[in-house]
Design an enzyme around this catalytic site. Structure first.
Site, PDB file in Angstrom:
ATOM      1  N   CYS A 123      55.716  -0.874  -9.545  1.00 21.01           N
ATOM      2  CA  CYS A 123      55.033  -1.816  -8.648  1.00 21.01           C
ATOM      3  C   CYS A 123      56.032  -2.874  -8.156  1.00 21.01           C
ATOM      4  CB  CYS A 123      53.856  -2.481  -9.352  1.00 21.01           C
ATOM      5  SG  CYS A 123      52.842  -1.354 -10.324  1.00 21.01           S
TER       6      CYS A 123
ATOM      7  N   ASP B 240      49.368   3.305  -3.802  1.00 21.58           N
ATOM      8  CA  ASP B 240      49.352   1.887  -3.428  1.00 21.58           C
ATOM      9  C   ASP B 240      50.239   1.637  -2.206  1.00 21.58           C
ATOM     10  OD1 ASP B 240      47.772   1.650  -5.581  1.00 21.58           O
ATOM     11  OD2 ASP B 240      49.073   0.343  -6.752  1.00 21.58           O
TER      12      ASP B 240
ATOM     13  N   CYS C 118      50.797   6.784  -6.908  1.00 25.00           N
ATOM     14  CA  CYS C 118      49.600   5.984  -7.188  1.00 25.00           C
ATOM     15  C   CYS C 118      48.807   5.693  -5.911  1.00 25.00           C
ATOM     16  CB  CYS C 118      49.968   4.680  -7.888  1.00 25.00           C
ATOM     17  SG  CYS C 118      50.964   3.584  -6.873  1.00 25.00           S
TER      18      CYS C 118
HETATM   19 FE1  FES Z   1      51.418   1.903  -8.133  1.00 22.38          FE
HETATM   20 FE2  FES Z   1      50.925  -0.501  -9.064  1.00 22.38          FE
HETATM   21  S1  FES Z   1      50.171   1.365  -9.840  1.00 22.38           S
HETATM   22  S2  FES Z   1      52.024   0.004  -7.259  1.00 22.38           S
END
Ligand code: FES
Length: 132
Positions: free
Chosen positions: A102, A35, A33
């Site tokens: 997450c 993040d 993702c």
């Molecule tokens: Fe990857 Fe939230 S979508 S940490």
């Protein structure tokens, strides 16, 4: 998609920011993702006296960072290492299945920051030996 608690933690996250003279800093990311979570810890005599985070990510990443920092503040390093992503999810009541990773990021960020603290502590001990 998100429950009230997650929305609350996302819109009013606790412990956002940086600790300039942190004793341990951990940075982790999720390649899928994209993040990124950075965790800063202040540790005194084996106890976490402060924790802050900077998260560039989704709402769940911010909510889990907030909850994770709250959960480890005041704990010993040993106890903080026992924190799992399940504890973080429980604190938020639940997370959608596709957002569980997450919470894993939050657990990993804390462990990375503690690792950093411990390797710095080892360096200090070796330094002390060298001065003898
Ligand atoms: Fe990857 Fe939230 S979508 S940490």
């Amino acid at each position: 998609m998100y429950n009230e608690k997650v929305i609350q933690e996302f819109t009013c996250p606790k412990n956002v920011g940086e600790i300039k003279d942190a004793d341990g800093v951990g940075k982790v990311g999720n390649a899928k993702c994209g993040d990124i979570m950075k965790m800063f810890l202040k540790i005194d005599d084996g106890k976490i006296t402060d924790a802050k985070f900077q998260t560039f990510g989704c709402a769940a990443a911010i909510a889990t960072s907030s909850v994770a920092t709250e959960l480890i503040k005041g704990k010993t390093v040993e106890d903080a290492l026992k924190l799992t992503n399940k504890d973080v999810v429980n604190k938020l009541d639940e997370l959608p299945a596709q957002k569980i990773h997450c919470s894993v990021l939050a657990e990993e960020a804390i462990k990375a920051a503690i690792d950093d603290y411990e390797s710095k502590a080892k360096g200090r001990d070796i330094g002390k030996l060298g001065n003898k």
